[in-house]
Design an enzyme around this catalytic site. Structure first.
Site, PDB file in Angstrom:
ATOM      1  N   SER A  49       0.813  -1.214   0.000  1.00 45.40           N
ATOM      2  CA  SER A  49       0.000   0.000   0.000  1.00 45.40           C
ATOM      3  C   SER A  49       0.846   1.263   0.000  1.00 45.40           C
ATOM      4  O   SER A  49       0.389   2.315  -0.473  1.00 45.40           O
ATOM      5  CB  SER A  49      -0.931  -0.002   1.223  1.00 45.40           C
ATOM      6  OG  SER A  49      -0.183  -0.085   2.426  1.00 45.40           O
TER       7      SER A  49
ATOM      8  N   ASP B 197      -3.121   6.489  12.368  1.00 46.44           N
ATOM      9  CA  ASP B 197      -2.329   5.744  11.382  1.00 46.44           C
ATOM     10  C   ASP B 197      -0.981   6.448  11.239  1.00 46.44           C
ATOM     11  O   ASP B 197      -0.884   7.517  10.632  1.00 46.44           O
ATOM     12  CB  ASP B 197      -3.057   5.704  10.035  1.00 46.44           C
ATOM     13  CG  ASP B 197      -2.329   4.885   8.977  1.00 46.44           C
ATOM     14  OD1 ASP B 197      -1.141   4.567   9.165  1.00 46.44           O
ATOM     15  OD2 ASP B 197      -2.960   4.568   7.944  1.00 46.44           O
TER      16      ASP B 197
ATOM     17  N   HIS C 257       0.925   5.259   6.996  1.00 42.43           N
ATOM     18  CA  HIS C 257       0.650   5.817   5.670  1.00 42.43           C
ATOM     19  C   HIS C 257       0.760   7.338   5.689  1.00 42.43           C
ATOM     20  O   HIS C 257       0.828   7.957   6.752  1.00 42.43           O
ATOM     21  CB  HIS C 257      -0.728   5.354   5.192  1.00 42.43           C
ATOM     22  CG  HIS C 257      -0.821   3.866   5.042  1.00 42.43           C
ATOM     23  ND1 HIS C 257      -1.292   3.041   6.059  1.00 42.43           N
ATOM     24  CD2 HIS C 257      -0.483   3.051   4.020  1.00 42.43           C
ATOM     25  CE1 HIS C 257      -1.235   1.774   5.656  1.00 42.43           C
ATOM     26  NE2 HIS C 257      -0.759   1.756   4.419  1.00 42.43           N
TER      27      HIS C 257
END
Length: 456
Positions: free
Chosen positions: A188, A432, A435
């Protein structure tokens, strides 16, 4: 979601059949490249002598000594917080291949290591695009849309020590990719870099001349006027694993099928530029489980390996594939190094017992190296790619990303599951810190990739 049919019907997989061998197109392209080469040589001549650079590049005047094999080039010599160093070694191209495919200027034109430098706040030049202008950003990365109140994370520009990065030119890149296929392969984080690149390019393409489609693990962005595709293929370990489903891949017990990459690699064939990454999924804190046979076997033969050994084993399989399937005369391969996390504020001297949540400025200590970033795997990267018989460009984004504790998505993203009252009361508990917001840090990763591709 559209389903791809394996074989000749899959868009983008057999890219060479799409190229139109018209002499007029080649002549125009050659003239364009010649013009850009002259233009950028002039830019380099001026920018390398600007007075605000603190450390002008030092050029060696030693005579060239021919060697029977290419000499490894140290890229870079990274200092860590503890005073240790981590070397990333990238093989220099042999003298007869000094001008690499896609290069518009000879090698070493910049005269500095672009991964070593500092972040400069620059509201005039950053961001390179606005979040709302790019419809391709996934909701997991649209921080502004999801209520992030600060904006400074979008305005930091990477300044290498001793030179400037060439300005990102979307038209140049599209012209150089005319009739080509560029492919990102990984997890990702690689997908975030892929989307960043699409955002950097799409404004130079008329609305009616671009499209994006997803076929299972493969996403294809088409620049129709250029007969070019920029693609992303989901393969978090690069080798076959039990995490290969592009949608449902969160498994607690991760298993990698040894050096078996054929399942994925059949989708990589025909690509002119390939950008690999793999790291995050290896960080389990335990030994890696390696499947000796097939996932279809009723009785599975699974062994455990040290993470560094298993990581090196898979990277060596990827290098072997590159050597056997990519022609160094007309194609390029790259590997993007590890993307760091910022899960404990005490690591950078903040005693608040926090993490990346509410961080709004980069880390100032240029020697900072977070404990979550494996120096052992960094060494494996250097060892594996320095042994390749074809050039594999190492895009070292690790140290410059270590400083960016402010650039993560934090809590400003689409939440796939309803938040609990406990989470709402403690936002850092679900922040998070892996990311990155777009626009933001990953645009700089693409500036480094752009430099290595066209100005190596």
């Amino acid at each position: 979601m559209m389903k791809a049919q394996h074989g000749h019907g899959l868009p983008g997989v057999h890219g060479h059949g799409r190229r139109a061998p018209f002499m007029t197109s080649y002549a125009l392209t050659l003239a364009f490249i010649t013009f850009v080469s002259l233009l950028y040589f002039k830019d380099f001549s001026s920018t390398l002598h600007q007075p605000f650079l603190h450390h002008p590049p030092q050029r060696s005047h030693r005579p060239h000594v021919p060697r029977p094999r290419p000499r490894p080039l140290q890229l870079p010599h990274v200092a860590t917080a503890g005073g240790a160093t981590v070397d990333i070694v990238e093989r220099s191209p042999a003298p007869e291949r000094r001008r690499l495919p896609f290069a518009v200027v000879p090698a070493a034109a910049l005269g500095c290591d672009i991964s070593v430098g500092e972040w400069v706040y620059d509201e005039a030049a950053r961001p390179l695009y606005q979040e709302e202008e790019c419809p391709y950003i996934q909701p997991q990365l649209t921080c502004k849309e999801h209520g992030r109140p600060d904006t400074a994370y979008r305005h930091w520009r990477w300044q290498p020590r001793g030179c400037d990065l060439p300005s990102f030119n979307a038209t140049l890149m599209l012209e150089m990719l005319r009739g080509k296929r560029m492919l990102f392969v990984g997890d990702s984080l690689n997908r975030g870099q892929y989307v960043s690149l699409v955002c950097l390019l799409h404004r130079a393409i008329p609305e009616s001349s671009k499209s994006m489609e997803t076929f299972d693990s493969l996403t294809v962005f088409r620049a129709k006027d250029y007969n070019a595709t920029i693609e992303f293929y989901w393969a978090p370990f690069l080798a076959e694993s039990n995490s290969d489903d592009a949608v449902v891949h969160r498994v607690a017990d991760r298993i990698v099928r040894g050096t078996a990459i054929e399942k994925h690699a059949k989708f990589w064939k025909g690509a002119d530029v390939v950008v690999f990454n793999t790291y995050l999924w290896w960080m389990t804190g335990q030994k890696m489980k390696i499947l000796q046979g097939s996932f279809e076997d009723k009785s599975k033969d699974i062994i455990e390996m040290e993470t560094e050994d298993a990581y090196g084993m898979v990277l060596n399989a990827v290098v072997k594939w590159v050597e056997n399937n990519m022609n160094p005369r007309n194609s390029r391969a790259f590997f993007v190094t590890m993307s760091p996390t910022h899960t404990r504020s005490k690591d950078w001297g903040d005693d608040s017992d926090g993490n990346c949540y509410n961080q709004t400025t980069p880390i100032k200590d240029l020697s900072y190296w977070g404990p979550g970033t494996s120096k052992g795997l960094m060494r494996v990267i250097g060892e594996v790619f320095s042994a390749s018989t074809v050039p594999v460009g190492v895009v070292n984004i690790t140290q410059l990303s270590e400083y960016r504790k402010d650039a993560h998505t934090q809590i400003y993203k689409k939440q796939w599951n309803p938040l609990t009252p406990e989470q709402i009361a403690s936002p850092k508990s679900y922040a998070d810190c892996t990311h990155w917001c777009l626009p933001g840090l990953q645009d700089t990763w693409n500036e480094l990739l752009y430099t290595k591709l066209f100005f190596p």
